[in-house]
Write a protein that holds these residues in place. Structure first.
Motif, PDB file in Angstrom:
ATOM      1  N   UNK A  11     -57.221  47.569  48.071  1.00  0.00           N
ATOM      2  CA  UNK A  11     -57.138  48.739  47.195  1.00  0.00           C
ATOM      3  C   UNK A  11     -57.553  48.399  45.775  1.00  0.00           C
ATOM      4  N   UNK A  12     -56.955  47.352  45.215  1.00  0.00           N
ATOM      5  CA  UNK A  12     -57.230  46.996  43.823  1.00  0.00           C
ATOM      6  C   UNK A  12     -58.651  46.469  43.638  1.00  0.00           C
ATOM      7  N   UNK A  13     -59.116  45.632  44.568  1.00  0.00           N
ATOM      8  CA  UNK A  13     -60.445  45.036  44.425  1.00  0.00           C
ATOM      9  C   UNK A  13     -61.549  46.086  44.556  1.00  0.00           C
ATOM     10  N   UNK A  14     -61.423  46.964  45.537  1.00  0.00           N
ATOM     11  CA  UNK A  14     -62.445  47.993  45.717  1.00  0.00           C
ATOM     12  C   UNK A  14     -62.446  48.951  44.539  1.00  0.00           C
ATOM     13  N   UNK A  15     -61.265  49.266  44.015  1.00  0.00           N
ATOM     14  CA  UNK A  15     -61.201  50.134  42.837  1.00  0.00           C
ATOM     15  C   UNK A  15     -61.894  49.481  41.644  1.00  0.00           C
ATOM     16  N   UNK A  16     -61.645  48.199  41.431  1.00  0.00           N
ATOM     17  CA  UNK A  16     -62.265  47.492  40.310  1.00  0.00           C
ATOM     18  C   UNK A  16     -63.781  47.453  40.470  1.00  0.00           C
ATOM     19  N   UNK A  17     -64.247  47.170  41.676  1.00  0.00           N
ATOM     20  CA  UNK A  17     -65.693  47.119  41.920  1.00  0.00           C
ATOM     21  C   UNK A  17     -66.336  48.488  41.722  1.00  0.00           C
ATOM     22  N   UNK A  18     -65.690  49.522  42.257  1.00  0.00           N
ATOM     23  CA  UNK A  18     -66.244  50.872  42.131  1.00  0.00           C
ATOM     24  C   UNK A  18     -66.260  51.316  40.674  1.00  0.00           C
ATOM     25  N   UNK A  19     -65.206  51.005  39.945  1.00  0.00           N
ATOM     26  CA  UNK A  19     -65.147  51.385  38.531  1.00  0.00           C
ATOM     27  C   UNK A  19     -66.174  50.625  37.715  1.00  0.00           C
ATOM     28  N   UNK A  20     -66.350  49.344  38.027  1.00  0.00           N
ATOM     29  CA  UNK A  20     -67.341  48.546  37.316  1.00  0.00           C
ATOM     30  C   UNK A  20     -68.752  49.049  37.575  1.00  0.00           C
ATOM     31  N   UNK A  21     -69.003  49.537  38.781  1.00  0.00           N
ATOM     32  CA  UNK A  21     -70.351  50.000  39.148  1.00  0.00           C
ATOM     33  C   UNK A  21     -70.689  51.365  38.568  1.00  0.00           C
ATOM     34  N   UNK A  22     -69.680  52.220  38.434  1.00  0.00           N
ATOM     35  CA  UNK A  22     -69.979  53.601  38.044  1.00  0.00           C
ATOM     36  C   UNK A  22     -69.244  54.095  36.811  1.00  0.00           C
ATOM     37  N   UNK A  23     -68.148  53.468  36.488  1.00  0.00           N
ATOM     38  CA  UNK A  23     -67.269  54.031  35.458  1.00  0.00           C
ATOM     39  C   UNK A  23     -67.887  54.168  34.090  1.00  0.00           C
ATOM     40  N   UNK A  24     -68.529  53.125  33.582  1.00  0.00           N
ATOM     41  CA  UNK A  24     -69.049  53.168  32.228  1.00  0.00           C
ATOM     42  C   UNK A  24     -70.314  53.989  32.116  1.00  0.00           C
ATOM     43  N   UNK A  25     -71.032  54.109  33.209  1.00  0.00           N
ATOM     44  CA  UNK A  25     -72.293  54.852  33.157  1.00  0.00           C
ATOM     45  C   UNK A  25     -72.082  56.349  33.199  1.00  0.00           C
ATOM     46  N   UNK A  26     -71.057  56.776  33.886  1.00  0.00           N
ATOM     47  CA  UNK A  26     -70.880  58.207  34.135  1.00  0.00           C
ATOM     48  C   UNK A  26     -69.396  58.523  34.239  1.00  0.00           C
ATOM     49  N   UNK A  27     -68.914  59.454  33.420  1.00  0.00           N
ATOM     50  CA  UNK A  27     -67.497  59.804  33.440  1.00  0.00           C
ATOM     51  C   UNK A  27     -67.077  60.363  34.781  1.00  0.00           C
ATOM     52  N   UNK A  78     -51.532  47.996  39.788  1.00  0.00           N
ATOM     53  CA  UNK A  78     -52.660  47.088  39.628  1.00  0.00           C
ATOM     54  C   UNK A  78     -53.989  47.816  39.820  1.00  0.00           C
ATOM     55  N   UNK A  79     -54.033  48.736  40.777  1.00  0.00           N
ATOM     56  CA  UNK A  79     -55.253  49.500  41.014  1.00  0.00           C
ATOM     57  C   UNK A  79     -55.631  50.321  39.791  1.00  0.00           C
ATOM     58  N   UNK A  80     -54.657  50.979  39.202  1.00  0.00           N
ATOM     59  CA  UNK A  80     -54.922  51.804  38.020  1.00  0.00           C
ATOM     60  C   UNK A  80     -55.369  50.933  36.844  1.00  0.00           C
ATOM     61  N   UNK A  81     -54.624  49.871  36.582  1.00  0.00           N
ATOM     62  CA  UNK A  81     -54.920  49.033  35.419  1.00  0.00           C
ATOM     63  C   UNK A  81     -56.277  48.344  35.562  1.00  0.00           C
ATOM     64  N   UNK A  82     -56.542  47.747  36.726  1.00  0.00           N
ATOM     65  CA  UNK A  82     -57.819  47.063  36.927  1.00  0.00           C
ATOM     66  C   UNK A  82     -58.987  48.039  36.885  1.00  0.00           C
ATOM     67  N   UNK A  83     -58.835  49.155  37.555  1.00  0.00           N
ATOM     68  CA  UNK A  83     -59.915  50.132  37.572  1.00  0.00           C
ATOM     69  C   UNK A  83     -60.257  50.636  36.192  1.00  0.00           C
ATOM     70  N   UNK A  84     -59.232  50.952  35.397  1.00  0.00           N
ATOM     71  CA  UNK A  84     -59.487  51.490  34.064  1.00  0.00           C
ATOM     72  C   UNK A  84     -60.019  50.430  33.106  1.00  0.00           C
ATOM     73  N   UNK A  85     -59.746  49.164  33.389  1.00  0.00           N
ATOM     74  CA  UNK A  85     -60.263  48.087  32.548  1.00  0.00           C
ATOM     75  C   UNK A  85     -61.785  48.014  32.605  1.00  0.00           C
ATOM     76  N   UNK A  86     -62.369  48.530  33.691  1.00  0.00           N
ATOM     77  CA  UNK A  86     -63.821  48.501  33.854  1.00  0.00           C
ATOM     78  C   UNK A  86     -64.470  49.857  33.564  1.00  0.00           C
ATOM     79  N   UNK A  87     -63.692  50.801  33.080  1.00  0.00           N
ATOM     80  CA  UNK A  87     -64.216  52.148  32.912  1.00  0.00           C
ATOM     81  C   UNK A  87     -64.695  52.431  31.497  1.00  0.00           C
ATOM     82  N   UNK A  88     -64.467  51.518  30.580  1.00  0.00           N
ATOM     83  CA  UNK A  88     -64.982  51.673  29.231  1.00  0.00           C
ATOM     84  C   UNK A  88     -64.369  52.846  28.492  1.00  0.00           C
ATOM     85  N   UNK A  89     -65.196  53.606  27.803  1.00  0.00           N
ATOM     86  CA  UNK A  89     -64.694  54.694  26.953  1.00  0.00           C
ATOM     87  C   UNK A  89     -64.111  55.857  27.760  1.00  0.00           C
TER      88      UNK A  89
END
Length: 249
Positions: free
Chosen positions: A35-51, A125-136
């Motif tokens: 759960x946490x790893x996939x969330x972090x990867x998905x957020x890192x791949x898409x989060x900062x580029x597109x809200x 952990x899923x929330x914190x890790x995912x949001x750490x890669x989501x930028x602004x």
């Protein structure tokens, strides 16, 4: 009635069984890691580029990894119960704990307690890790619905594990349960969603995941949706109890 309630020695024996089964313990750990790893990867791949990279609902997108973690939750609940139905293990268990209700309640209580503890860590952990890669575009725990979703995601994973555990007690085969449940939550909502109208809202995953939404637009809210999932899990557990009490070991 008290004679059928779980006791500390029986609960301890169930904990020993779970931690001794590498597949079962591995599934519990995978619930957190996947759960946490996939969330972090998905957020890192898409989060900062597109809200809206993980969907229009930013809160639901913050728990995208739960879609994969629930499969590990199924595997944990199913394998914990299925172990009792191999090589005469249930007969051995009932020799030590003749009261079948006490055995079953202890087993499912330990599954639920472990899934809940790991589920709560997973949600945070899923929330914190995912949001750490989501930028602004990142959310914080103080944002509306965030704490509810963190707590609710752990409860959701717990109920899914118990749902699988109950069905496994009925069917006595983890492979069959997983082959039914995984397509049921991954494919069925999309297949029948349009045709069934509002009925799809009451499917276990659709109802339970409302706790992860920022806003609910249907007839169910975040907690009532989780309540519907709890009813599914309770029905499966009740069926499992009847099967354990009435069938030959």
């Amino acid at each position: 009635m008290s004679a059928a309630l779980p006791t500390v020695p029986v609960l301890h024996s169930e904990w020993i069984k779970i931690r001794s089964l590498r597949g079962t313990l591995g599934a519990l750990i995978a619930m957190l890691v996947a759960t946490a790893a996939i969330q972090a990867l998905a957020s890192a791949a898409t989060g900062q580029a597109d809200a809206g990279g993980l969907g229009e609902d930013p809160l639901l997108g913050a728990f995208y990894g739960v879609n994969f973690g629930q499969i590990a939750a199924f595997a944990f609940g199913a394998s914990a119960l299925a172990a009792e139905f191999h090589n005469g293990a249930l007969r051995t268990t009932l020799t030590s704990v003749p009261n079948r209700t006490r055995f079953y309640l202890s087993k499912t209580a330990m599954v639920g307690a472990l899934a809940f503890l790991v589920g709560q860590v997973t949600g945070l952990l899923t929330f914190v890790l995912g949001q750490a890669f989501t930028g602004r575009h990142a959310l914080s725990l103080g944002d509306p619905g965030a704490l509810r979703a963190v707590f609710g995601s752990g409860v959701y994973l717990t109920l899914m594990a118990l749902f699988a555990a109950g069905l496994t007690a009925v069917l006595r085969n983890a492979a069959i349960v997983l082959s039914v449940l995984i397509p049921f939550v991954v494919m069925v909502p999309f297949i029948i969603g349009q045709a069934a109208g509002g009925v799809a809202e009451f499917l276990p995953d659709q109802a339970g995941q409302l706790v992860l939404h920022l806003e609910s637009t249907g007839r169910l809210g975040p907690w009532s949706g989780l309540g519907v999932l709890a009813l599914w899990a309770a029905a499966a557990l009740a069926g499992g109890w009847l099967a354990v009490c009435r069938r030959d070991a």
